[in-house]
Design a protein around this motif. Structure first.
Motif, PDB file in Angstrom:
ATOM      1  N   ALA A  18       0.019   5.901   1.305  1.00 45.09           N
ATOM      2  CA  ALA A  18      -1.415   5.441   1.201  1.00 45.09           C
ATOM      3  C   ALA A  18      -1.102   5.240  -0.356  1.00 45.09           C
ATOM      4  N   SER A  67     -12.239  14.134  11.147  1.00 50.90           N
ATOM      5  CA  SER A  67     -12.266  12.825  11.353  1.00 50.90           C
ATOM      6  C   SER A  67     -13.673  12.276  11.020  1.00 50.90           C
ATOM      7  N   SER A  73     -14.916   0.427   3.846  1.00 55.56           N
ATOM      8  CA  SER A  73     -13.417   0.375   3.725  1.00 55.56           C
ATOM      9  C   SER A  73     -13.004  -0.849   2.764  1.00 55.56           C
ATOM     10  N   ARG A  77     -10.195  -0.884  -0.441  1.00 55.82           N
ATOM     11  CA  ARG A  77      -9.148  -2.122  -0.504  1.00 55.82           C
ATOM     12  C   ARG A  77      -9.314  -2.432  -1.936  1.00 55.82           C
ATOM     13  N   SER A  82      -5.667   1.764   0.939  1.00 58.69           N
ATOM     14  CA  SER A  82      -5.827   1.124   2.007  1.00 58.69           C
ATOM     15  C   SER A  82      -7.258   0.879   2.501  1.00 58.69           C
ATOM     16  N   SER A  83      -7.494   0.251   3.687  1.00 60.64           N
ATOM     17  CA  SER A  83      -8.932   0.170   3.848  1.00 60.64           C
ATOM     18  C   SER A  83      -9.202   0.764   5.314  1.00 60.64           C
ATOM     19  N   PRO A  84      -9.144   2.212   5.414  1.00 56.20           N
ATOM     20  CA  PRO A  84      -9.212   2.826   6.681  1.00 56.20           C
ATOM     21  C   PRO A  84     -10.651   2.987   7.101  1.00 56.20           C
ATOM     22  N   SER A  85     -10.776   3.008   8.410  1.00 50.29           N
ATOM     23  CA  SER A  85     -12.010   3.094   9.222  1.00 50.29           C
ATOM     24  C   SER A  85     -12.427   4.577   9.390  1.00 50.29           C
ATOM     25  N   HIS A  86     -11.434   5.596   9.305  1.00 46.94           N
ATOM     26  CA  HIS A  86     -11.832   7.182   9.111  1.00 46.94           C
ATOM     27  C   HIS A  86     -10.923   7.638   8.367  1.00 46.94           C
ATOM     28  N   LEU A  87     -11.293   8.506   7.791  1.00 49.73           N
ATOM     29  CA  LEU A  87     -10.188   9.470   7.159  1.00 49.73           C
ATOM     30  C   LEU A  87     -10.236  10.925   7.963  1.00 49.73           C
ATOM     31  N   THR A  88      -8.829  11.341   8.206  1.00 44.83           N
ATOM     32  CA  THR A  88      -8.398  12.098   9.108  1.00 44.83           C
ATOM     33  C   THR A  88      -7.755  13.310   8.295  1.00 44.83           C
ATOM     34  N   GLU A 113      -4.490   9.287   4.331  1.00 48.27           N
ATOM     35  CA  GLU A 113      -4.832   7.687   4.166  1.00 48.27           C
ATOM     36  C   GLU A 113      -5.199   7.517   2.636  1.00 48.27           C
TER      37      GLU A 113
END
Length: 234
Positions: A18, A67, A73, A77, A82-88, A113
């Motif tokens: 990332a 999560s 997101s 970008r 990146s354009s994550p939908s979640h951060l884990t 991410e």
């Protein structure tokens, strides 16, 4: 759950692909605030433990993963990530009991991410401990700091109240509080962001002879977080 936590912990050892927000300085002030709100929801301290005091000899040690949903997101970008939908976020989380109803906790974590390393600590004071007919009630003061985000600096502070009631090996708990996120961009004209967000959370702790398992759900603004921890509590 064991397999999920093991996979999450392995993320510490993986090289991150990332980005670290190289274009964050090009965001508008409100866009930075919205990114900070997402990162604050993900990076803020998650206790994943009931209000009951551990006592002077007590420990709570576990591998944990959280999560968090990301609501902006597209702005990630634009900032070059990146354009994550979640951060884990996998964590190693440790609590230690202190005298007088105090507990101290800390964690180390990574968020691949967004190429971040994360550190956090908390101090908790149990006002009322578990009784036959009374729940445990505790106040928790916590803070976190992220590194590895390039010019973007992010930290959080939170104050929460937690209530729990032990039933044999099962202890459900719930709480509420407020999180303040601090975000700034080095070498830019953007002002520092100070974003306040209320949050609510609830979970359950299952303490068996060989293992302790805890799960927790949190809502902070529009962001939702699910956390799970596997370890030992004694």
């Amino acid at each position: 759950m064991r397999r999920a936590l093991a996979a999450a912990l392995a993320a510490f050892a993986l090289p991150s692909a990332a980005s670290d927000f190289p274009s964050v300085g090009a965001l508008a002030q409100d866009e930075l605030r919205r990114v900070a709100a997402d990162l604050g929801a993900a990076f803020s301290y998650k206790g994943v433990t009931p209000a009951t005091a551990l006592g002077l000899t007590g420990f709570d040690v576990g591998l944990e993963v959280s999560s968090t949903s990301i609501e902006n997101s597209g702005l990630f970008r634009l900032a070059g990530a990146s354009s994550p939908s979640h951060l884990t976020i996998p964590k190693l989380h440790v609590y230690k009991g202190l005298p007088g109803g105090f507990d101290i906790g800390a964690f180390v974590a990574g968020a691949s991410e967004v190429s971040a390393a994360l550190f956090g600590a908390d101090l908790r004071y149990t006002i009322v401990n578990d009784g036959i007919a009374t729940p445990a009630v505790a106040l928790r003061l916590s803070g976190t700091k992220a590194t590895g985000l390039g010019d973007l600096k992010v930290a959080t502070a939170a104050l929460d109240i937690v209530v729990s009631k032990r039933f044999a090996v099962v202890t459900p708990y719930a709480g509420a509080g407020t999180v303040r996120t601090f975000a700034s961009v080095s070498g830019s004209l953007l002002d520092q962001v100070r974003h306040n967000e209320g949050r609510m959370f609830a979970g359950v702790n299952l303490n068996l002879i060989a293992v302790n398992v805890a799960v927790e759900a949190e809502k902070a603004g529009d962001n939702r977080t699910i956390s799970a921890k596997l370890g030992w509590r004694f």
